[in-house]
Design an enzyme around this catalytic site. Structure first.
Site, mmCIF file in Angstrom:
data_model
loop_
_atom_site.group_PDB
_atom_site.id
_atom_site.type_symbol
_atom_site.label_atom_id
_atom_site.label_comp_id
_atom_site.label_asym_id
_atom_site.label_seq_id
_atom_site.Cartn_x
_atom_site.Cartn_y
_atom_site.Cartn_z
ATOM 1 C CG HIS A 1 7.389 4.852 -3.366
ATOM 2 N ND1 HIS A 1 7.777 5.638 -4.425
ATOM 3 C CD2 HIS A 1 6.205 4.323 -3.732
ATOM 4 C CE1 HIS A 1 6.861 5.588 -5.367
ATOM 5 N NE2 HIS A 1 5.894 4.792 -4.982
ATOM 6 N N GLY B 1 -0.269 7.149 -11.634
ATOM 7 C CA GLY B 1 -0.578 7.883 -10.403
ATOM 8 C C GLY B 1 -0.082 9.323 -10.444
ATOM 9 C CG ASP C 1 -2.143 0.881 0.976
ATOM 10 O OD1 ASP C 1 -2.581 1.001 -0.188
ATOM 11 O OD2 ASP C 1 -2.655 1.477 1.938
#
Ligand code: IMP
Length: 196
Positions: free
Chosen positions: A179, A152, A69
């Protein structure tokens, strides 16, 4: 051991499969299991959502599951959109809707105050297995959208030390610094120590 990636996202499947190559584990994704239900991501932290996704899909499939997530945390917006990044501009919104909202919300914010970070949490859940890893990428929100690659918020995020956005980078370069790339690398190390 079989590992189920809790995603349909092609980029994520390529990235994670690549990181686990040579580990002796067989990597599957939700594309291999069209009948598995969608997990509702209603937690208020990235940790909660990735654990919920991994645990529920393991319970449905019986296969050790890896779920991630990610959220974009913008300092000038008090950490928003964070865990709500996917549907920030409203239910059914597109990536472009979210980027447009970001540029609107950040309009007039001076360049020194546009800092932001992507944060990714990955959980591996299986029979007697619970592992987590996280990764962060710091940067700033640009004044306009730049680039066509990625997905995104990539067109409005410029990593520190670069003068291009994530949407102007090749997938390989993005994965090296991102990330998710960092979290996947840490998790791949953990998985390599689990017996196939
Ligand atoms: P997810 O948890 O990976 O589905 O990410 C939630 C939302 O964060 C996505 O819908 C995207 O809007 C955004 N996001 C996640 N990863 C990235 C990325 O690598 N670049 C840009 N946006 C991302």
């Amino acid at each position: 051991m079989k590992i189920l990636l809790a995603t349909h996202n092609k980029n994520k499947i390529i990235e994670i499969t690549h990181a686990l190559q040579g580990s002796g584990h067989e990597v599957l994704s939700l594309d291999d299991f069209p009948d598995l239900p969608d997990v509702i991501e209603d937690g208020d932290t990235l940790e909660h959502n990735s654990l919920k996704k991994a645990r529920e899909l393991f319970e449905y499939s019986g296969i050790t599951t890896l779920a991630d997530d990610t959220g974009l945390e913008v300092d000038a917006l008090n950490g928003e959109p964070g865990v709500y990044s996917a549907r920030w501009a409203g239910e059914g919104c597109t990536y472009k809707d979210n980027c447009d909202k970001m540029l609107r919300e950040m309009k007039g914010v001076p360049s020194g105050k546009r800092s932001a970070a992507f944060r990714c949490v990955i959980t591996l859940y299986g029979d007697g297995i619970l592992e987590t890893a996280s990764g962060e990428l710091k940067g700033k929100i640009t004044e306009s959208a730049q680039g066509e690659k990625g997905f995104g918020y990539d067109p409005v995020f410029m990593p520190n030390g670069y003068n291009v956005t994530l949407a102007e980078m090749d997938l390989e370069e993005k994965s090296r610094i991102s990330h998710r790339g960092l979290a996947v690398k840490k998790m791949a190390e953990i998985i390599r120590h689990i017996k196939p």
